[in-house]
Design an enzyme around this catalytic site. Structure first.
Site, mmCIF file in Angstrom:
data_model
loop_
_atom_site.group_PDB
_atom_site.id
_atom_site.type_symbol
_atom_site.label_atom_id
_atom_site.label_comp_id
_atom_site.label_asym_id
_atom_site.label_seq_id
_atom_site.Cartn_x
_atom_site.Cartn_y
_atom_site.Cartn_z
ATOM 1 C CB SER A 250 -6.740 16.236 -0.664
ATOM 2 O OG SER A 250 -5.846 15.331 -1.275
ATOM 3 C CB SER A 288 -5.003 13.018 2.996
ATOM 4 O OG SER A 288 -5.790 14.177 3.158
ATOM 5 C CG ASP A 290 -4.185 16.855 4.396
ATOM 6 O OD1 ASP A 290 -5.358 16.914 4.003
ATOM 7 O OD2 ASP A 290 -3.656 15.805 4.807
#
Length: 373
Positions: A250, A288, A290
Site C-alpha cells: 500500500s 496494495s 493505494d
C-alpha cells in the site's frame, strides 16, 4: 522499554539521522520550483506531527498526523476528496468525504490494525475541543499501510495516547522523513520505505499557489528514479526471478493546496498524484491499497459546521486554470516517494532485515544515464 521519537526532534539530530535529500545530491525531479521546505507544510497552515514506536526486536511502527489548519477543524471543515487507485485497504472515513466533499478532523496515518484505535483517538480529540461540546457525530479520517514484515502488527502497539501526542506536537516547517511515524516499519520496492514529502510552487502568472504532498510508502514494482531504471539495473524488482516480491503493501498519499478548489477539482488533483506514483515504477498490485486524500486550505472555501444562511457561496478556480496544479501534484508525489527512500535506513524487525536504498549506486546510475545535475 519503548522509545518514542517526537517530531520536535532537533534539526541537528534530524540531519544526522537521515541521508541527504535527492535534490541536495543533484537529482532534480520535474521542472517546477519546490517550496521553502520542499514539504507539505509549505502550504500555509498545514502542520505535521509524528510518533515512532520502536521497542525490542519486533515493534517498528508509528503515527503520522496531518493537520489542515490551526483552527477547529470540525467547526471549519476543509473541502476534500479521496481517490482510490486500488482499494485493498482500510481507509476510515472515506464515504462521508466522498458524499459531502469535506474533512472535519486531522488526517492520521498508521498501520493496518491500528486504524480503529487511531479513529477512536481522533474522536476523543474532536470532542474535547472547545466549541464541540454538542457534537454528536465525528468522521475521523485514518489511512494505513501494512508494516507486518518489520513490525509485530498483531500486537497492536499503537495506543490512543500515541495518536493524540502526534496531533499535539504537530508543527509547520521541516518534516522528518524515512523511518519515522507511520513509515517506521514500511518497505518500498523491497528496500526500506517510510515517510516522504515534497512541494511545488506555481509561477505567479498561474496563481502562485502551492501544492504539498506527504506519502507513506509501502508498495512495490520496478523502481525508477527520475527516469533511471534503478530496480532493473540493481536486479531488484517485481517479477525478477531473484526477488520473490509480491509488490504488495500500500501507499497513502496526502495532497494539500492553498488553491481554491472544491471537492470536484480536488478529486481531479488526487487522480494526478497517482501519475507521480506510476513514474516511480509503482504498479498498484492486487494487495496494495493505494489512496490519495486531497484537501484545500483556501479560507474562502471552508465549510462552517453552523451556518445562519441556507446557501454556501464559494469562489473556486475554473477548470481551465487547474492544469499547472496537476503537474505540481505529479512532480511533488514522485519526489516525495523518492525522498522517503533516500531518508530511510536499514532496519531489523520482527521477520528480518530490510536494507536501505543504496544511494551511492543510485548516484552512479544517475550519472550513467546523464540524470545527475
Amino acid at each position: 522499554m519503548k522509545f518514542l521519537l517526537f517530531s520536535f526532534i532537533s534539526l541537528s539530530i534530524m540531519a544526522q539521522a537521515q541521508q541527504k535529500r535527492p535534490r541536495e545530491l543533484g537529482i532534480k525531479i520535474g521542472v517546477m520550483k519546490p517550496g521553502t521546505n520542499n514539504a507539505i507544510t509549505d502550504v500555509g497552515g498545514v502542520k505535521v506531527g509524528q510518533m515512532s514506536l520502536i521497542e525490542g526486536e519486533k515493534i517498528r511502527t508509528g503515527v503520522t498526523a496531518i493537520i489542515p489548519h490551526e483552527g477547529n477543524l470540525f467547526q471549519e471543515k476543509v473541502p476534500a476528496a479521496i481517490f482510490i487507485a486500488n482499494g485493498f485497504g482500510k481507509l476510515a472515513g472515506i464515504s462521508q468525504v466522498q458524499e459531502l466533499g469535506n474533512i472535519e478532523t486531522p488526517i492520521i496515518l498508521t498501520n493496518t490494525l491500528s486504524v480503529p484505535t487511531a479513529a477512536d483517538a481522533v474522536i476523543d480529540y474532536t470532542l474535547a475541543q472547545k466549541g464541540n461540546e454538542r457534537v454528536r457525530s465525528v468522521n475521523p479520517v485514518v489511512g494505513e499501510t501494512n508494516d507486518s514484515f518489520l513490525n509485530d502488527i498483531t500486537g497492536r502497539h499503537v495506543k490512543k495516547e500515541d495518536v493524540l501526542r502526534a496531533i499535539e506536537i504537530a508543527m509547520p516547517g521541516k518534516v522528518e522523513e524515512g523511518n519515522v511515524g507511520a513509515g517506521t516499519g514500511t518497505i518500498c520496492f523491497a528496500w526500506k520505505g517510510g515517510i516522504g514529502t515534497a512541494s511545488r510552487v506555481l509561477p505567479s502568472k498561474s496563481g502562485g499557489y502551492t501544492v504539498g504532498v506527504l506519502v507513506q510508502t509501502n508498495f512495490g514494482g520496478v523502481l525508477q528514479i527520475n527516469g533511471v531504471p534503478v530496480g532493473e539495473e540493481l536486479k531488484q524488482y517485481f517479477m525478477n526471478d531473484q526477488l520473490n516480491d509480491p509488490a504488495d503493501g500500500s501507499c497513502m498519499i496526502v495532497v494539500a493546496t492553498d488553491a481554491p478548489l472544491t471537492s470536484r477539482n480536488l478529486e481531479r488533483l488526487a487522480k494526478r498524484a497517482i501519475f507521480g506514483l506510476a513514474k516511480t515504477g509503482g504498479i498498484a498490485s492486487n494487495g496494495s491499497g493505494d489512496y490519495v486524500i486531497a484537501f484545500s486550505t483556501a479560507k474562502q472555501l471552508r465549510v462552517p459546521h453552523s451556518n445562519p444562511t441556507k446557501f454556501y457561496e464559494a469562489t473556486e478556480l475554473r477548470n481551465d486554470d487547474v492544469s499547472p496544479l496537476f503537474l505540481a501534484a505529479i512532480e511533488a508525489t514522485e519526489e516525495a516517494i523518492i525522498n522517503s527512500m533516500f531518508a530511510a535506513q536499514t532496519t531489523k524487525g520482527a521477520n528480518g532485515i530490510i536494507q536501505a536504498l543504496p544511494v551511492d549506486k543510485v548516484l552512479e546510475l544517475s550519472k550513467k544515464y546523464n540524470k545527475l545535475k
